[in-house]
Design a protein around this motif. Structure first.
Motif, mmCIF file in Angstrom:
data_model
loop_
_atom_site.group_PDB
_atom_site.id
_atom_site.type_symbol
_atom_site.label_atom_id
_atom_site.label_comp_id
_atom_site.label_asym_id
_atom_site.label_seq_id
_atom_site.Cartn_x
_atom_site.Cartn_y
_atom_site.Cartn_z
ATOM 1 N N CYS A 46 0.833 -1.208 0.000
ATOM 2 C CA CYS A 46 0.000 0.000 0.000
ATOM 3 C C CYS A 46 0.868 1.258 0.000
ATOM 4 O O CYS A 46 1.811 1.376 0.779
ATOM 5 C CB CYS A 46 -0.908 -0.011 1.229
ATOM 6 S SG CYS A 46 -1.988 1.415 1.308
ATOM 7 N N CYS A 49 -2.340 5.976 -1.166
ATOM 8 C CA CYS A 49 -2.809 6.957 -2.155
ATOM 9 C C CYS A 49 -4.261 7.358 -1.899
ATOM 10 O O CYS A 49 -4.759 8.318 -2.478
ATOM 11 C CB CYS A 49 -2.674 6.394 -3.564
ATOM 12 S SG CYS A 49 -3.731 4.961 -3.869
ATOM 13 N N CYS A 52 -8.746 3.953 -2.940
ATOM 14 C CA CYS A 52 -9.781 2.976 -2.585
ATOM 15 C C CYS A 52 -10.850 3.621 -1.701
ATOM 16 O O CYS A 52 -12.048 3.421 -1.917
ATOM 17 C CB CYS A 52 -9.157 1.760 -1.889
ATOM 18 S SG CYS A 52 -8.109 2.192 -0.497
ATOM 19 N N CYS A 98 -6.986 0.322 -7.183
ATOM 20 C CA CYS A 98 -5.715 0.240 -6.445
ATOM 21 C C CYS A 98 -4.547 0.068 -7.421
ATOM 22 O O CYS A 98 -4.498 -0.918 -8.159
ATOM 23 C CB CYS A 98 -5.754 -0.924 -5.452
ATOM 24 S SG CYS A 98 -4.217 -1.071 -4.531
HETATM 25 S S1 SF4 Z 1 -5.779 2.244 -3.445
HETATM 26 FE FE1 SF4 Z 1 -5.939 1.945 -1.205
HETATM 27 S S2 SF4 Z 1 -4.991 -0.065 -0.829
HETATM 28 FE FE2 SF4 Z 1 -4.358 0.595 -2.878
HETATM 29 S S3 SF4 Z 1 -2.385 1.616 -2.549
HETATM 30 FE FE3 SF4 Z 1 -3.968 3.212 -2.502
HETATM 31 S S4 SF4 Z 1 -4.519 3.433 -0.317
HETATM 32 FE FE4 SF4 Z 1 -3.406 1.481 -0.527
#
Ligand code: SF4
Ligand code: SF4
Length: 151
Positions: A46, A49, A52, A98
């Motif tokens: 992770c 970012c 999600c 993701c």
């Molecule tokens: S989308 Fe969510 S699970 Fe995937 S890297 Fe970004 S914060 Fe982490």
């Protein structure tokens, strides 16, 4: 008489047909691979970012990050990651966005509980939910480059 014979025909056909009942829960029920089940989360992948959590239509993902403890590396690492399965609709959007496949769907579906509190799953629980990962994610654990890089 004709009706009787017809009825007996249906009865005998049903008696010899292959049984479709199963012995669940004594024998685990195997879901089709396209089934969208409870997510598996890999904290090490992770990048915090937040995509999600932003795309989630029911706002059931909460996460926090912290500065990378390795001074040689920039960016954040994940600190807490929780999903509230009281309201998660297993829509798959979080896994679609993701970029690192830190979160992926599995074929697991058993969440029954006597307490609603048990439906809050944290990063440790989601990390340990690592069996029956969907086959389109069966290269889980491989570096992103081996999978053709980020989506
Ligand atoms: S989308 Fe969510 S699970 Fe995937 S890297 Fe970004 S914060 Fe982490
Ligand atoms: S599957 Fe859908 S509802 Fe559940 S956490 Fe992911 S985006 Fe949210």
């Amino acid at each position: 008489m004709k009706g009787l014979l017809k009825g007996l025909g249906v009865t005998f056909k049903a008696m010899t047909a292959k049984k479709i009942t199963t012995s669940y829960p004594d024998v685990p029920f195997v879901m089709p691979d396209r089934f969208r089940g409870i997510q598996h989360f890999e904290p090490d992948k992770c990048i915090v970012c937040n995509q999600c959590a932003r795309i989630c239509p029911t706002e059931c993902i909460t996460l926090t990050g912290k500065a990378n403890p390795d001074p040689e590396k920039k960016g954040k690492v994940i600190d807490t990651y929780d999903i509230n399965f009281e309201i998660c609709i297993l829509c798959d959007l979080c896994t679609e966005v993701c970029p690192t496949e830190a979160i992926v769907m599995t074929n697991n579906f058993e969440l029954a509980s006597y307490s609603r509190d048990d439906l809050f799953k944290d990063r440790e629980w989601l990390d340990s939910n690592n069996h029956n990962v969907r086959k389109d994610n069966n290269n889980i654990g491989a570096p992103a480059a081996a999978k053709g890089g980020a989506k």
